[in-house]
Design a protein around this motif. Sequence first.
Motif, PDB file in Angstrom:
ATOM      1  N   UNK A 122      46.448 113.742   3.467  1.00 39.92           N
ATOM      2  CA  UNK A 122      45.889 114.107   2.159  1.00 39.92           C
ATOM      3  C   UNK A 122      44.360 114.047   2.176  1.00 39.92           C
ATOM      4  N   UNK A 123      43.808 113.076   2.885  1.00 38.08           N
ATOM      5  CA  UNK A 123      42.341 112.996   3.002  1.00 38.08           C
ATOM      6  C   UNK A 123      41.793 114.274   3.642  1.00 38.08           C
ATOM      7  N   UNK A 124      42.408 114.707   4.737  1.00 39.59           N
ATOM      8  CA  UNK A 124      41.924 115.894   5.455  1.00 39.59           C
ATOM      9  C   UNK A 124      42.101 117.151   4.605  1.00 39.59           C
ATOM     10  N   UNK A 125      43.206 117.183   3.865  1.00 42.71           N
ATOM     11  CA  UNK A 125      43.444 118.326   2.971  1.00 42.71           C
ATOM     12  C   UNK A 125      42.351 118.407   1.911  1.00 42.71           C
ATOM     13  N   UNK A 178      54.018  98.256 -18.336  1.00 42.65           N
ATOM     14  CA  UNK A 178      54.569  98.628 -17.029  1.00 42.65           C
ATOM     15  C   UNK A 178      53.408  98.905 -16.075  1.00 42.65           C
ATOM     16  N   UNK A 179      53.547  98.420 -14.834  1.00 38.53           N
ATOM     17  CA  UNK A 179      52.529  98.675 -13.820  1.00 38.53           C
ATOM     18  C   UNK A 179      53.157  99.438 -12.652  1.00 38.53           C
ATOM     19  N   UNK A 180      52.471 100.463 -12.186  1.00 43.47           N
ATOM     20  CA  UNK A 180      52.980 101.281 -11.086  1.00 43.47           C
ATOM     21  C   UNK A 180      52.103 101.114  -9.844  1.00 43.47           C
ATOM     22  N   UNK A 181      52.740 100.879  -8.712  1.00 44.03           N
ATOM     23  CA  UNK A 181      52.027 100.932  -7.431  1.00 44.03           C
ATOM     24  C   UNK A 181      52.463 102.217  -6.727  1.00 44.03           C
ATOM     25  N   UNK A 182      51.519 103.173  -6.574  1.00 45.40           N
ATOM     26  CA  UNK A 182      51.801 104.460  -5.952  1.00 45.40           C
ATOM     27  C   UNK A 182      51.682 104.283  -4.441  1.00 45.40           C
ATOM     28  N   UNK A 183      52.846 104.313  -3.783  1.00 44.96           N
ATOM     29  CA  UNK A 183      52.911 103.923  -2.372  1.00 44.96           C
ATOM     30  C   UNK A 183      53.108 105.122  -1.454  1.00 44.96           C
ATOM     31  N   UNK A 184      52.242 105.236  -0.456  1.00 46.71           N
ATOM     32  CA  UNK A 184      52.380 106.228   0.612  1.00 46.71           C
ATOM     33  C   UNK A 184      52.130 105.525   1.934  1.00 46.71           C
ATOM     34  N   UNK A 185      52.487 106.161   3.030  1.00 50.61           N
ATOM     35  CA  UNK A 185      52.201 105.536   4.320  1.00 50.61           C
ATOM     36  C   UNK A 185      50.849 106.017   4.845  1.00 50.61           C
ATOM     37  N   UNK A 186      50.418 105.415   5.922  1.00 51.19           N
ATOM     38  CA  UNK A 186      49.075 105.666   6.449  1.00 51.19           C
ATOM     39  C   UNK A 186      48.915 107.108   6.942  1.00 51.19           C
ATOM     40  N   UNK A 187      49.966 107.647   7.533  1.00 52.73           N
ATOM     41  CA  UNK A 187      49.891 109.029   8.041  1.00 52.73           C
ATOM     42  C   UNK A 187      49.777 110.019   6.890  1.00 52.73           C
ATOM     43  N   UNK A 188      50.530 109.772   5.812  1.00 53.30           N
ATOM     44  CA  UNK A 188      50.466 110.663   4.653  1.00 53.30           C
ATOM     45  C   UNK A 188      49.085 110.595   4.005  1.00 53.30           C
ATOM     46  N   UNK A 228      37.065 118.488  -2.673  1.00 45.97           N
ATOM     47  CA  UNK A 228      36.193 117.658  -1.846  1.00 45.97           C
ATOM     48  C   UNK A 228      35.590 116.493  -2.627  1.00 45.97           C
ATOM     49  N   UNK A 229      35.426 116.663  -3.920  1.00 43.52           N
ATOM     50  CA  UNK A 229      34.852 115.594  -4.745  1.00 43.52           C
ATOM     51  C   UNK A 229      35.761 114.363  -4.794  1.00 43.52           C
ATOM     52  N   UNK A 230      37.032 114.569  -4.468  1.00 42.30           N
ATOM     53  CA  UNK A 230      37.985 113.464  -4.520  1.00 42.30           C
ATOM     54  C   UNK A 230      37.910 112.518  -3.321  1.00 42.30           C
ATOM     55  N   UNK A 231      37.241 112.940  -2.255  1.00 44.59           N
ATOM     56  CA  UNK A 231      37.202 112.128  -1.043  1.00 44.59           C
ATOM     57  C   UNK A 231      35.781 111.647  -0.782  1.00 44.59           C
ATOM     58  N   UNK A 232      35.636 110.364  -0.497  1.00 42.32           N
ATOM     59  CA  UNK A 232      34.307 109.769  -0.259  1.00 42.32           C
ATOM     60  C   UNK A 232      34.328 108.958   1.040  1.00 42.32           C
ATOM     61  N   UNK A 233      33.141 108.603   1.495  1.00 40.43           N
ATOM     62  CA  UNK A 233      33.048 107.747   2.683  1.00 40.43           C
ATOM     63  C   UNK A 233      33.736 106.402   2.452  1.00 40.43           C
TER      64      UNK A 233
END
Length: 522
Positions: free
Chosen positions: A446-449, A432-442, A457-462
């Motif tokens: 999450x990036x800003x959070x 089974x393959x899952x595509x985890x889908x969110x919209x651009x605003x969400x 902070x380690x979860x977000x990169x340039x």
Amino acid sequence: MLEKVDLTKKISKEEYKEKMPQLESKLGRLQRECKALGIPVLIVFEGFGAAGKGLQIGHLIQSMDPRGFEVHPVKNETEEERMHPFMWRFWTKTPARGRIAIFDGSWYRKVLIDRFEKRTKAKDLPAAFHSINSFEQQLADDGNLIIKLFLDIDKKEQKKRFDKLAKNKETAWRVSQGDRERNAHYDEYAALMEDMLFKTDTDYAPWTIVESLDRRFATLKIYTTVIKAMAEQIEKVQQQNIAKTVEKGDKAEAERDVREKENGGDEIEEIAREADAQMKDLQVSILSKADLSLSYTREEYKEKLDKLQKKMEKLHGELYRRRIPVVLGFEGWDAGGKGGAIKRLTAKMDARGYVVNPTASPNDIEKAHHYLWRFWRAMPKDGHVAIFDRTWYGRVMVERIEGFCTTEEWKRAYKEINDMEKDLYNAGAIVIKFWMHIDKDEQERRFKERQENPEKQWKITDEDWRNREKWDQYEDAVNEMLMRTSTDYAPWVVVEGNSKYYARVKVLQTVVDAIEKRLKEE
């Protein structure tokens, strides 16, 4: 593939009238250029009965010089044809250089209608598929352009069209008993279609699915597909001609080829660009159909999660006892919730019976092998579970978009991946393959959070922000990936992920349901 098709697509009469004259003019121009360059073209029309193959062929040839093409209707074999290998009658109809052969039905009859009616035996299918793929590859390698169009309609619409044809004595002859039988057993016949599409969808002769409930939409998509393919082939041949003359050392001839390309090349390139942009509007948009408003309250989430995790705990033990391997792949937008879903999925599983494989850029050792090598090494033995946080689909997403592989490499990857997943399935695995889908605003939220939380902070990169700038390119690539690689044996599940609670429950529920279904079949 077919279950992902959105058959509700349509186009207004006004838009159709506005676009078609330009497309008709371009097709005529490209036919003349193919003739001048000696490019042979095969256009194959396949699909469900009453999907409109004859009608669409009629539309297509209106824009062509009739001296440059021939239409071949393919019916039951004649007595003479039965006395030859089955590809004989198609080899004898291949076009000369610069000409176009249009097939109403084709060599696929052997693995579709003949297979459904038991004239093609199961033991003969591997040889038939081998002959078909070999035929197409030999033609493509020799410079033939092969355009394969699959016209798709649903069971209800097919019956409606059959009934309409049957009521008119002038058209009743077009509806055979075989047509009625295939409609009555629509799902069974559709499964044969699906099998055929996956076994013959190649980089050198890919299939284009044409949503054919709305005839205007189908016509527009067929024209655009043919125009795009012809324009790209013309550009390819022009470049090859220049390279050949340069290699020969004939400077004068090379300069002449360059001048010829420049004279008409800008126009051809513009036609190719416009067709490519038009195709993006016509392509299947699977992600756009996801309802991202789906959610659970915290109380609903806790109740469902607890129940499903307890089930998963028991089922994991049953998988081990019955020696059933499981392969779960997670893809999705950055910050789409892959890690959170995997964490909840495995919360009560025995840690000795599963492995989570995080996938990063390949290292030097991995680069020295075929791109699937590192994933084969991580496949589970019987009774164990392998979970991939990012997968082999990087080939047709990030590697495609960032230019880490050639166009030829990522185009052939769809079949390579389908073949690998079929091998896993044939060995008894649940895939089974899952595509985890969110919209651009969400995603932005999450990036800003993450940036504002020291523990995240380690979860977000340039690189995450750079990838976001290419959202539209990735969305196009993902839609094509979902379409070409969602199979009955290794389905894609789009997970509506704006609500983390909903996404985590859906992943768990999907896995639980798949395992329970398999255990009932054992």
